[in-house]
Enzyme design. Structure first.
Site, PDB file in Angstrom:
ATOM      1  N   HIS A 169       0.825  -1.210   0.000  1.00 42.20           N
ATOM      2  CA  HIS A 169       0.000   0.000   0.000  1.00 42.20           C
ATOM      3  C   HIS A 169       0.859   1.260   0.000  1.00 42.20           C
ATOM      4  CE1 HIS A 169      -3.927   1.587  -0.099  1.00 42.20           C
ATOM      5  NE2 HIS A 169      -4.503   0.679   0.669  1.00 42.20           N
TER       6      HIS A 169
ATOM      7  N   ASP B  75      -9.149 -11.116 -17.764  1.00 43.01           N
ATOM      8  CA  ASP B  75      -8.897 -12.290 -18.604  1.00 43.01           C
ATOM      9  C   ASP B  75      -7.415 -12.319 -18.979  1.00 43.01           C
ATOM     10  OD1 ASP B  75      -8.795 -14.333 -20.420  1.00 43.01           O
ATOM     11  OD2 ASP B  75     -10.212 -13.425 -21.837  1.00 43.01           O
TER      12      ASP B  75
END
Length: 460
Positions: free
Chosen positions: A162, A396
């Site tokens: 982060h 994908d």
């Protein structure tokens, strides 16, 4: 390699950028500094067609090769953090690479269920683990785990520092990685210059700071606060259909008077308002108990000038909505939504500059403790992170879109909620919420009663 009874780690590799990248140190903004010790976990579950399962190494090879390619463009994720002293760090772009782990499992998707059980520890093994015993300058900023299931399904889980990325940046990276894995060119180049936030002008004095203060405690609880916080927690997944979302939103917008020129409540403001008031009822809070709801706000478009859409770094800030529990429980849903809306809308250029310059730099330790690493959660408070606008669905890599995606709920905080689009992508939502176990059944009952007939909540 470590393993659970159902998951075995088979190998660990370092994946470096395929081509030479810029070397040197990038500054970390104060917003980045607050995420130094935090990694954001996310998991995608896939069912590849048969042609992707032979040879067995095909998927792993594709992922490692495309990861090496995408790190050329997103080279900060291949670097390491380096201390500057005084609890501040910088990002050293040294191409040391990301960590890639391969694992095998005898489980199936049906064995995993909805991931909400906290008793099945094997789920945590689907996520890579951070070795916090390593010096910070040796820890990878990106860790990926590919798990091959005996049934032919796979999962891809990631831990991203982060200090380097927020939700928007992580989404951008994963989307481009999938793009390259499919053999297509990079679509959106990341904007890597973090000096754009360092150039913000400070406000005139700490007294003008608008940064939200630390969370409120159980001020009116009959029980000891520390004992209350030790209660066992559990995670539930709340499913809300598109029709239910629309019904709640209609009730919220019609149940509370607001100026005619004000916008309607968003889906987020509606759902979180309903979660907030349902939790207050389930927890049995007293009517004079203060409670806050923490919201993470992306400020890319809220500062002047706006940050580039593909700014690669942290551009989020925590804000809190405040109320007495009694008001939330007795007033209509629109009241709770209005409190959350008010908190979100105060995030503007002045608020961000105030947060960046006055509060964090002058009171860094306190901010580190309360403003980020321990957000505004825990009884009597809550907080929610929305992934509904981050396009976390449908990545994908060449073998089809994922059938399931979850956050890393094995380490979710009490009072913390993640809101995601459902896997059906039909407008319905999934809310992953962690509460103390003793209150969860009541929470679900009140939440769903409210969806069916929201007016009943005010009579409980």
């Amino acid at each position: 390699m470590s393993s659970s009874s159902s998951i075995t780690l088979k190998g660990c590799y370092t994946v470096t950028p395929m081509e030479p990248t810029w070397r040197g140190c990038l500054p970390l903004t104060e917003f980045d500094q607050l995420g130094i010790a935090i990694y954001t976990p996310i998991l995608f579950y896939y069912r590849p067609p048969q042609n992707w399962l032979t040879p067995p190494t095909k998927i792993a090879t594709t992922l490692k090769h495309s990861l090496s390619k995408v790190l050329v463009h997103f080279y900060p994720l291949a670097g390491r953090l380096r201390s500057k002293g005084n609890k501040h760090f910088e990002l050293e772009c040294n191409a040391k690479g990301a960590q890639f782990i391969e694992a095998e499992s005898s489980l199936t998707l049906s064995d995993l269920g909805d991931f909400s059980s906290s008793s099945d520890n094997y789920r945590s093994y689907l996520f890579p683990q951070v070795d916090y015993t390593l010096p910070i300058q040796d820890r990878p900023l990106l860790i990926v785990q590919l798990t091959n299931f005996k049934c032919g399904d796979i999962s891809i889980s990631l831990l991203a520092s982060h200090a380097v990325v927020d939700g928007q940046s992580a989404t951008h990276f994963i989307a481009e990685w999938a793009q390259l894995a499919r053999g297509e060119p990079l679509k959106r180049v990341p904007f890597l210059d973090r000096n754009i936030l360092h150039n913000k002008e400070p406000c005139n004095g700490v007294n003008e700071c608008k940064f939200d203060k630390p969370p409120l405690l159980l001020e009116n609880s009959d029980s000891n606060v520390e004992e209350e916080r030790k209660k066992k927690t559990t995670v539930a997944i709340i499913h809300v259909s598109k029709a239910q979302v629309e019904r709640l939103r209609k009730i919220a917008n019609e149940s509370w008077n607001k100026p005619s020129n004000e916008r309607n409540y968003t889906i987020y403001e509606t759902i979180t308002g309903h979660i907030w008031r349902s939790a207050c009822i389930a927890r049995g809070l007293k009517i004079d108990q203060p409670t806050v709801f923490g919201v993470v706000v992306d400020f890319r478009s809220r500062v002047k000038p706006s940050l580039p859409k593909k700014y690669f770094g942290n551009a989020i800030v925590n804000v809190v909505a405040t109320s007495l529990a009694g008001d939330l429980m007795s007033k209509p849903l629109g009241y709770a939504s209005s409190r959350i809306k008010e908190a979100i809308e105060k995030v503007n250029d002045e608020y961000v500059r105030s947060t960046l310059t006055d509060y964090i730099k002058r009171d860094y330790d306190r901010t580190l403790m309360y403003g980020y690493t321990v957000p505004f959660y825990r009884n009597p408070n809550l907080g929610a992170v929305s992934w509904t606008m981050l396009s976390y669905q449908k990545f994908d890599f060449g073998w089809g879109e994922e059938v399931y995606v979850i956050p890393g709920i094995h380490n979710i905080l009490e009072g913390e909620t993640y809101i995601l689009p459902s896997s059906q992508v039909d407008g319905s939502l999934m809310c992953f919420i962690c509460l103390q176990e003793v209150y969860m059944s009541a929470f679900k009952r009140h939440f769903y009663e409210g969806v069916i007939e929201l007016d009943s909540l005010s009579k409980l």
